[in-house]
Design a protein around this motif. Structure first.
Motif, PDB file in Angstrom:
ATOM      1  N   ALA A 116     -14.389 -58.033  22.979  1.00  0.00           N
ATOM      2  CA  ALA A 116     -13.159 -58.203  23.604  1.00  0.00           C
ATOM      3  C   ALA A 116     -13.032 -57.157  24.709  1.00  0.00           C
ATOM      4  O   ALA A 116     -12.577 -57.454  25.783  1.00  0.00           O
ATOM      5  CB  ALA A 116     -12.078 -58.225  22.553  1.00  0.00           C
ATOM      6  N   LYS A 117     -13.416 -55.775  24.325  1.00  0.00           N
ATOM      7  CA  LYS A 117     -12.974 -54.681  25.236  1.00  0.00           C
ATOM      8  C   LYS A 117     -13.910 -54.656  26.426  1.00  0.00           C
ATOM      9  O   LYS A 117     -13.740 -54.219  27.585  1.00  0.00           O
ATOM     10  CB  LYS A 117     -13.119 -53.402  24.537  1.00  0.00           C
ATOM     11  CG  LYS A 117     -12.129 -53.142  23.381  1.00  0.00           C
ATOM     12  CD  LYS A 117     -12.292 -51.832  22.891  1.00  0.00           C
ATOM     13  CE  LYS A 117     -10.957 -51.368  22.102  1.00  0.00           C
ATOM     14  NZ  LYS A 117     -11.051 -50.109  21.501  1.00  0.00           N
ATOM     15  N   GLY A 118     -15.194 -55.459  26.213  1.00  0.00           N
ATOM     16  CA  GLY A 118     -15.752 -55.681  27.604  1.00  0.00           C
ATOM     17  C   GLY A 118     -15.684 -56.986  28.401  1.00  0.00           C
ATOM     18  O   GLY A 118     -15.990 -56.849  29.546  1.00  0.00           O
ATOM     19  N   GLN A 119     -14.321 -57.747  28.092  1.00  0.00           N
ATOM     20  CA  GLN A 119     -14.062 -58.585  29.046  1.00  0.00           C
ATOM     21  C   GLN A 119     -13.034 -58.196  29.696  1.00  0.00           C
ATOM     22  O   GLN A 119     -12.221 -57.241  29.588  1.00  0.00           O
ATOM     23  CB  GLN A 119     -13.589 -59.966  28.032  1.00  0.00           C
ATOM     24  CG  GLN A 119     -14.626 -60.444  27.051  1.00  0.00           C
ATOM     25  CD  GLN A 119     -16.107 -60.917  27.767  1.00  0.00           C
ATOM     26  OE1 GLN A 119     -15.891 -61.609  28.517  1.00  0.00           O
ATOM     27  NE2 GLN A 119     -17.070 -60.212  27.613  1.00  0.00           N
ATOM     28  N   SER A 120     -12.519 -58.792  30.650  1.00  0.00           N
ATOM     29  CA  SER A 120     -11.441 -58.757  31.772  1.00  0.00           C
ATOM     30  C   SER A 120     -10.457 -59.688  31.944  1.00  0.00           C
ATOM     31  O   SER A 120     -10.890 -61.067  31.389  1.00  0.00           O
ATOM     32  CB  SER A 120     -12.297 -58.240  32.888  1.00  0.00           C
ATOM     33  OG  SER A 120     -12.937 -59.338  33.579  1.00  0.00           O
ATOM     34  N   GLU A 121      -9.316 -59.570  32.169  1.00  0.00           N
ATOM     35  CA  GLU A 121      -8.293 -60.589  32.305  1.00  0.00           C
ATOM     36  C   GLU A 121      -8.152 -61.587  31.277  1.00  0.00           C
ATOM     37  O   GLU A 121      -8.432 -62.956  31.308  1.00  0.00           O
ATOM     38  CB  GLU A 121      -8.659 -61.299  33.712  1.00  0.00           C
ATOM     39  CG  GLU A 121      -8.200 -60.450  34.870  1.00  0.00           C
ATOM     40  CD  GLU A 121      -8.623 -61.117  36.057  1.00  0.00           C
ATOM     41  OE1 GLU A 121      -9.031 -62.252  35.974  1.00  0.00           O
ATOM     42  OE2 GLU A 121      -8.352 -60.569  37.157  1.00  0.00           O
ATOM     43  N   TRP A 122      -7.879 -61.200  29.843  1.00  0.00           N
ATOM     44  CA  TRP A 122      -7.541 -61.956  28.784  1.00  0.00           C
ATOM     45  C   TRP A 122      -6.466 -61.634  28.058  1.00  0.00           C
ATOM     46  O   TRP A 122      -6.021 -60.565  28.016  1.00  0.00           O
ATOM     47  CB  TRP A 122      -9.094 -62.201  27.781  1.00  0.00           C
ATOM     48  CG  TRP A 122      -9.318 -60.673  27.368  1.00  0.00           C
ATOM     49  CD1 TRP A 122     -10.192 -59.727  27.790  1.00  0.00           C
ATOM     50  CD2 TRP A 122      -8.695 -60.021  26.277  1.00  0.00           C
ATOM     51  NE1 TRP A 122     -10.251 -58.353  27.186  1.00  0.00           N
ATOM     52  CE2 TRP A 122      -9.407 -58.752  26.144  1.00  0.00           C
ATOM     53  CE3 TRP A 122      -7.794 -60.489  25.350  1.00  0.00           C
ATOM     54  CZ2 TRP A 122      -8.926 -57.874  25.255  1.00  0.00           C
ATOM     55  CZ3 TRP A 122      -7.668 -59.744  23.998  1.00  0.00           C
ATOM     56  CH2 TRP A 122      -8.139 -58.304  24.141  1.00  0.00           C
ATOM     57  N   ASP A 123      -5.928 -62.740  27.353  1.00  0.00           N
ATOM     58  CA  ASP A 123      -4.854 -62.471  26.316  1.00  0.00           C
ATOM     59  C   ASP A 123      -5.347 -62.618  25.084  1.00  0.00           C
ATOM     60  O   ASP A 123      -4.503 -61.857  24.008  1.00  0.00           O
ATOM     61  CB  ASP A 123      -3.743 -63.385  26.678  1.00  0.00           C
ATOM     62  CG  ASP A 123      -3.231 -63.493  28.256  1.00  0.00           C
ATOM     63  OD1 ASP A 123      -2.891 -62.199  28.715  1.00  0.00           O
ATOM     64  OD2 ASP A 123      -3.176 -64.688  28.751  1.00  0.00           O
ATOM     65  N   VAL A 124      -5.948 -63.292  24.606  1.00  0.00           N
ATOM     66  CA  VAL A 124      -6.840 -63.670  23.371  1.00  0.00           C
ATOM     67  C   VAL A 124      -8.236 -63.647  23.475  1.00  0.00           C
ATOM     68  O   VAL A 124      -8.640 -64.452  24.204  1.00  0.00           O
ATOM     69  CB  VAL A 124      -6.089 -64.684  22.700  1.00  0.00           C
ATOM     70  CG1 VAL A 124      -6.707 -64.940  21.349  1.00  0.00           C
ATOM     71  CG2 VAL A 124      -4.779 -64.926  22.595  1.00  0.00           C
ATOM     72  N   VAL A 125      -8.945 -62.893  22.496  1.00  0.00           N
ATOM     73  CA  VAL A 125     -10.450 -63.025  22.553  1.00  0.00           C
ATOM     74  C   VAL A 125     -10.782 -63.863  21.087  1.00  0.00           C
ATOM     75  O   VAL A 125     -10.555 -62.792  20.034  1.00  0.00           O
ATOM     76  CB  VAL A 125     -11.251 -61.913  22.783  1.00  0.00           C
ATOM     77  CG1 VAL A 125     -12.942 -62.065  22.440  1.00  0.00           C
ATOM     78  CG2 VAL A 125     -11.096 -61.656  24.104  1.00  0.00           C
ATOM     79  N   ALA A 126     -11.064 -64.916  20.941  1.00  0.00           N
ATOM     80  CA  ALA A 126     -11.042 -65.495  19.563  1.00  0.00           C
ATOM     81  C   ALA A 126     -12.707 -65.849  19.157  1.00  0.00           C
ATOM     82  O   ALA A 126     -13.355 -65.996  19.951  1.00  0.00           O
ATOM     83  CB  ALA A 126     -10.470 -66.622  19.265  1.00  0.00           C
ATOM     84  N   ALA A 127     -12.937 -65.653  18.035  1.00  0.00           N
ATOM     85  CA  ALA A 127     -14.378 -65.889  17.598  1.00  0.00           C
ATOM     86  C   ALA A 127     -14.435 -67.626  17.419  1.00  0.00           C
ATOM     87  O   ALA A 127     -13.674 -68.476  17.154  1.00  0.00           O
ATOM     88  CB  ALA A 127     -14.267 -65.787  15.973  1.00  0.00           C
TER      89      ALA A 127
END
Length: 205
Positions: A116-127
């Motif tokens: 998640a911390k490696g992604q940009s421009e997101w509100d939710v990172v789900a499995a």
């Protein structure tokens, strides 16, 4: 670095299980005590949202880094839990987990958080495992709080209805162990989890 806290949602009625899922016997304790142990072992703070604090064992009530709260709003499934968590926690990111994840451990949590911390421009990172989305095994950004508050006000209680409005990222296949996202919602699934645990102990996997 964006600080992160963990939130465990244990406010459900466990109607399909027939008894409180969080209290099911598991390993050295219960589903809930083992999950709290995994969350807090590296010092991450944990908010436990439950409307039945009287059920909790003393080891959780007195555990370091664990805060317990009922829903701060009318109980409405996971959405009221999310709203409560955002109102109480000050951190920018929340690792949100349901209480019925018997195989979730610190290694899997760290993988999810790092992704998640490696992604940009997101509100939710789900499995997402085997094509199935797990919104209660996910990292939520504080930017999404307004949407959850609105969903509660509008009585839109389906998680997916709000997730469809957000910038949702999903984990790539293979990042997480398949069993890490396994939910034990029924007596049959509980038995399945116990059988898998026996296999792991004997090295069968």
């Amino acid at each position: 670095m964006q600080k992160i806290s963990a939130v465990i949602l244990a406010g459900g009625n466990s109607t399909r299980m027939g008894s409180p899922k969080e209290l099911l016997a598991w390993r050295e304790g219960t589903f809930l005590t083992e999950l709290v142990k995994e969350v807090t072992q590296d010092g991450m703070e944990c908010l436990l949202v439950t409307n039945h604090p009287e059920r909790l064992p003393a080891e959780i009530k007195h555990a370091a880094g664990v805060k317990i709260t009922p829903d701060l709003v009318p109980s409405a499934g996971p959405i009221s839990g999310l709203v409560t968590a955002f109102r109480i926690c000050q951190d920018e990111l929340l690792l949100v987990l349901s209480c019925d994840l018997p195989f979730m451990d610190r290694e899997q949590m760290n993988k999810l958080i790092a992704y998640a911390k490696g992604q940009s421009e997101w509100d939710v990172v789900a499995a997402q495992v085997n094509g199935r989305l797990h919104p209660l095994c996910a990292v939520y950004n504080r930017r999404s709080q307004t949407y959850w508050e609105q969903a509660l006000q509008q009585n839109e209680l389906r998680l997916m209805a709000t997730l469809d409005k957000l910038r949702l990222r999903t984990t790539p296949e293979g990042l997480l162990d398949d069993w890490a996202v396994f939910n034990a919602n029924t007596p049959e699934e509980y038995e399945l989890a116990k059988n898998q645990e026996k296999k792991r102990k004997t090295g069968e996997r």
